[in-house]
Design an enzyme around this catalytic site. Structure first.
Site, PDB file in Angstrom:
ATOM      1  N   ILE A 246      32.308  41.509  40.639  1.00  0.00           N
ATOM      2  CA  ILE A 246      33.308  41.453  39.620  1.00  0.00           C
ATOM      3  C   ILE A 246      32.839  40.512  38.479  1.00  0.00           C
ATOM      4  CG2 ILE A 246      34.889  39.731  40.517  1.00  0.00           C
ATOM      5  CD1 ILE A 246      35.878  42.943  39.441  1.00  0.00           C
TER       6      ILE A 246
ATOM      7  N   LYS B  39      42.427  37.768  40.297  1.00  0.00           N
ATOM      8  CA  LYS B  39      43.286  38.378  41.506  1.00  0.00           C
ATOM      9  C   LYS B  39      42.864  38.391  42.765  1.00  0.00           C
ATOM     10  CE  LYS B  39      42.307  42.126  42.457  1.00  0.00           C
ATOM     11  NZ  LYS B  39      41.882  42.779  43.808  1.00  0.00           N
TER      12      LYS B  39
ATOM     13  N   ASP C 248      43.638  43.266  49.209  1.00  0.00           N
ATOM     14  CA  ASP C 248      43.087  42.716  48.018  1.00  0.00           C
ATOM     15  C   ASP C 248      42.904  43.591  46.781  1.00  0.00           C
ATOM     16  OD1 ASP C 248      40.826  40.571  46.975  1.00  0.00           O
ATOM     17  OD2 ASP C 248      40.143  42.948  46.518  1.00  0.00           O
TER      18      ASP C 248
ATOM     19  N   SER D 295      27.428  28.936  40.747  1.00  0.00           N
ATOM     20  CA  SER D 295      27.398  29.842  41.568  1.00  0.00           C
ATOM     21  C   SER D 295      26.471  29.601  42.749  1.00  0.00           C
ATOM     22  CB  SER D 295      26.892  31.341  41.373  1.00  0.00           C
ATOM     23  OG  SER D 295      26.903  32.217  42.303  1.00  0.00           O
ATOM     24  N   ARG D 296      26.312  29.684  44.107  1.00  0.00           N
ATOM     25  CA  ARG D 296      25.297  29.380  44.839  1.00  0.00           C
ATOM     26  C   ARG D 296      24.058  30.169  44.738  1.00  0.00           C
ATOM     27  NH1 ARG D 296      28.241  30.282  50.694  1.00  0.00           N
ATOM     28  NH2 ARG D 296      29.304  32.355  49.365  1.00  0.00           N
TER      29      ARG D 296
END
Length: 302
Positions: free
Chosen positions: A12, A88, A166, A34-35
């Site tokens: 996303i 969201k 979701d 971020s990983r």
């Protein structure tokens, strides 16, 4: 331009957030956390606290993480005096988002719970058209392929992942925006694969003759549709709110720009020193998980 850090560089973020930020004159994508994921040409961190300590110039944090870890990141950002934008659904629970709202108010920073589907081009004109209408019935049909939209993301079926709610929260964000009267859930059936902690499908009935059918097993064409029947005509929203049809006639609503609209709104909120926290879609999710009758299915492999 305001420096912003994007946290959680997954599908996303890459598909929607990065293009929206880069296409805006209000924002500079100054860092990512971020990983594994990165954005070409943007300083990348794997440790959020390190980024906060080393980058006082980054004034805004946009969190694209799954719901469960989001609270901890948001709390740290607020404590560091940063404005926070939440993808969201804004959190794993209602209580934690209320807590974040209190923290943001005390710290004097902006907290924005985004609902991108409300920014779909057909939503505002649908709301305006329905404002003075007598509603006789409404139905949500929100069906998509979880394997297509969440490949390998097993967290969606883990506690806090919300399962079909979701994407279903997108539909709920629209219906709570466009209807001119409140609704509340009366009953629901929730369909759980035996190896999953969250539902893969749901069928719901609200007051005011409103019904909903959510399903994450749809292959082929995807369905994101809302129909509202009135005493005058029938209104249809298709493609997640991007297309508006009233009495069989399609309205001209302009090009899709949901995420650019979110970032434009965030810029306004920061400039005005305001927050925008709306949890009405999540209330319906919580009610469904409370009232829903559980129906068990065969295991589902993502």
């Amino acid at each position: 331009m305001t420096a912003i850090c994007l946290v959680g560089i997954g599908k996303i973020a890459v598909d929607q957030h990065v293009p929206a930020i880069n296409g805006s004159d209000a924002w500079e994508l100054a860092a990512t956390v971020s990983r594994a994921g990165t954005v070409d040409g943007v300083p990348a961190y794997t440790d959020f606290e390190q980024m906060l300590a080393e980058r006082p110039d980054v004034n805004v944090i946009s969190l694209c993480l799954p719901p469960v870890p989001r609270y901890g990141y948001a709390a740290k950002a607020i404590a560091a005096g940063r404005h926070v934008m939440l993808e969201k659904p804004p959190g794993a629970t209602l209580a934690e988002v209320h807590a974040l709202a209190d923290m943001a108010k005390a710290a004097g920073v902006t907290l924005y719970t985004t609902w991108h589907s409300r920014m779909a081009e057909g939503v505002a004109p649908a709301k305006a058209w329905l404002a003075d209408k007598e509603i006789t019935a409404a139905h949500i049909s929100w069906k998509e392929d979880v394997r297509r939209w969440h490949p390998g993301q097993n967290w969606v079926f883990e506690p806090g992942g919300m399962g079909v709610f979701d994407p279903g929260s997108n539909a709920l964000s629209i219906i709570t925006e466009i209807l001119p009267m409140p609704i509340h859930l009366r009953s629901a059936e929730l369909f759980y694969p035996s190896n999953c902690d969250t539902p893969i499908a749901a069928q719901m009935q609200w007051t005011q003759n409103v019904t909903g059918d959510f399903d994450w097993r749809q292959e082929g064409p995807q369905s994101w549709d809302i129909t509202v029947e009135t005493t005058q005509a029938t209104l249809n929203l298709h493609d997640g709110g991007a297309r508006l049809v009233i009495d069989g006639v399609e309205a001209v609503v302009g090009p899709r720009a949901e995420y650019p609209a979110l970032y434009a709104r965030m810029a306004e909120l920061v400039e005005q020193g305001q927050s925008e926290v709306d949890l009405s879609p999540m209330l319906h999710v919580a009610d469904a998980l409370t009232l829903g009758k559980r129906v068990m299915l065969e295991p589902f492999v993502l």
